[in-house]
Design a protein around this motif. Sequence first.
Motif, PDB file in Angstrom:
ATOM      1  N   ASN A  76       0.750  -1.473   0.431  1.00  0.00           N
ATOM      2  CA  ASN A  76       0.012   0.156   0.054  1.00  0.00           C
ATOM      3  C   ASN A  76       0.667   0.960   0.006  1.00  0.00           C
ATOM      4  OD1 ASN A  76      -1.217   2.182   0.594  1.00  0.00           O
ATOM      5  ND2 ASN A  76      -3.271   0.839   2.159  1.00  0.00           N
ATOM      6  N   GLU A  77       1.209   1.716  -1.059  1.00  0.00           N
ATOM      7  CA  GLU A  77       1.448   3.343  -1.201  1.00  0.00           C
ATOM      8  C   GLU A  77       1.367   4.487  -0.396  1.00  0.00           C
ATOM      9  OE1 GLU A  77       3.167   5.844  -5.190  1.00  0.00           O
ATOM     10  OE2 GLU A  77       2.891   3.380  -5.023  1.00  0.00           O
ATOM     11  N   PHE A  78      -0.354   4.727  -0.174  1.00  0.00           N
ATOM     12  CA  PHE A  78      -0.545   5.551   0.862  1.00  0.00           C
ATOM     13  C   PHE A  78       0.681   5.031   1.987  1.00  0.00           C
ATOM     14  CE2 PHE A  78      -2.803   7.257   3.615  1.00  0.00           C
ATOM     15  CZ  PHE A  78      -3.078   8.344   3.164  1.00  0.00           C
ATOM     16  N   ALA A  79      -0.110   3.806   2.374  1.00  0.00           N
ATOM     17  CA  ALA A  79       0.183   3.805   3.800  1.00  0.00           C
ATOM     18  C   ALA A  79       0.949   3.688   4.050  1.00  0.00           C
ATOM     19  CB  ALA A  79      -0.292   2.552   4.111  1.00  0.00           C
ATOM     20  N   VAL A  80       2.615   2.716   3.411  1.00  0.00           N
ATOM     21  CA  VAL A  80       3.983   3.583   3.441  1.00  0.00           C
ATOM     22  C   VAL A  80       4.416   5.202   3.621  1.00  0.00           C
ATOM     23  CG1 VAL A  80       6.299   3.330   2.361  1.00  0.00           C
ATOM     24  CG2 VAL A  80       4.833   1.237   2.192  1.00  0.00           C
ATOM     25  N   LYS A  81       4.131   5.654   2.879  1.00  0.00           N
ATOM     26  CA  LYS A  81       4.491   6.770   2.373  1.00  0.00           C
ATOM     27  C   LYS A  81       4.296   7.567   3.978  1.00  0.00           C
ATOM     28  CE  LYS A  81       3.634  11.719  -0.405  1.00  0.00           C
ATOM     29  NZ  LYS A  81       3.261  12.021  -1.225  1.00  0.00           N
ATOM     30  N   VAL A  82       3.109   7.253   4.397  1.00  0.00           N
ATOM     31  CA  VAL A  82       2.370   7.770   5.714  1.00  0.00           C
ATOM     32  C   VAL A  82       2.745   7.198   7.547  1.00  0.00           C
ATOM     33  CG1 VAL A  82       0.646   8.569   7.619  1.00  0.00           C
ATOM     34  CG2 VAL A  82       0.233   9.022   4.677  1.00  0.00           C
ATOM     35  N   ALA A  83       3.718   6.555   7.283  1.00  0.00           N
ATOM     36  CA  ALA A  83       4.227   5.740   7.618  1.00  0.00           C
ATOM     37  C   ALA A  83       5.557   6.175   8.115  1.00  0.00           C
ATOM     38  CB  ALA A  83       4.658   4.053   7.822  1.00  0.00           C
ATOM     39  N   GLU A  84       6.132   6.348   6.784  1.00  0.00           N
ATOM     40  CA  GLU A  84       7.848   7.383   6.709  1.00  0.00           C
ATOM     41  C   GLU A  84       7.707   8.531   7.266  1.00  0.00           C
ATOM     42  OE1 GLU A  84       8.508   6.738   2.741  1.00  0.00           O
ATOM     43  OE2 GLU A  84       9.110   4.099   3.293  1.00  0.00           O
ATOM     44  N   ALA A  85       6.343   8.973   6.367  1.00  0.00           N
ATOM     45  CA  ALA A  85       6.512  10.363   7.309  1.00  0.00           C
ATOM     46  C   ALA A  85       6.396  10.602   8.623  1.00  0.00           C
ATOM     47  CB  ALA A  85       5.884  11.326   6.827  1.00  0.00           C
ATOM     48  N   ALA A  86       5.913   9.756   9.529  1.00  0.00           N
ATOM     49  CA  ALA A  86       5.672   9.787  11.123  1.00  0.00           C
ATOM     50  C   ALA A  86       6.843   9.446  11.570  1.00  0.00           C
ATOM     51  CB  ALA A  86       4.463   9.003  11.511  1.00  0.00           C
TER      52      ALA A  86
END
Length: 102
Positions: free
Chosen positions: A86-96
């Motif tokens: 899930n590209e979005f989920a990975v991006k948000v987790a990396e941002a956090a």
Amino acid sequence: MTVVKLAKYDSIQAAVILHPGSISEDDIHEVKVPIALLGAETDHLCLPELLTKLNGILTEKPEVDNFLKIYPSVKHGWILMYSDDNEFAVKVAEAAHSDMLN
């Protein structure tokens, strides 16, 4: 919450709380170290409105640096429980993760 309890003392230098559980206003009033609250837009354990209120309490304490970020379109546990596909989920987790380290 253990991190908030530790933040009441000089035992730690800074605190980050990711997808928090139950935190009371009384606990936040006693925080003495810089603290970041990172929450989810959809969280049944700690509503964004509560995080905003807790951050307001922290903001009234000029001696305590604080940071609040509520991540849109995610739910409690977003930083740990996501699919690598899930590209979005990975991006948000990396941002956090980045926000946590900063």
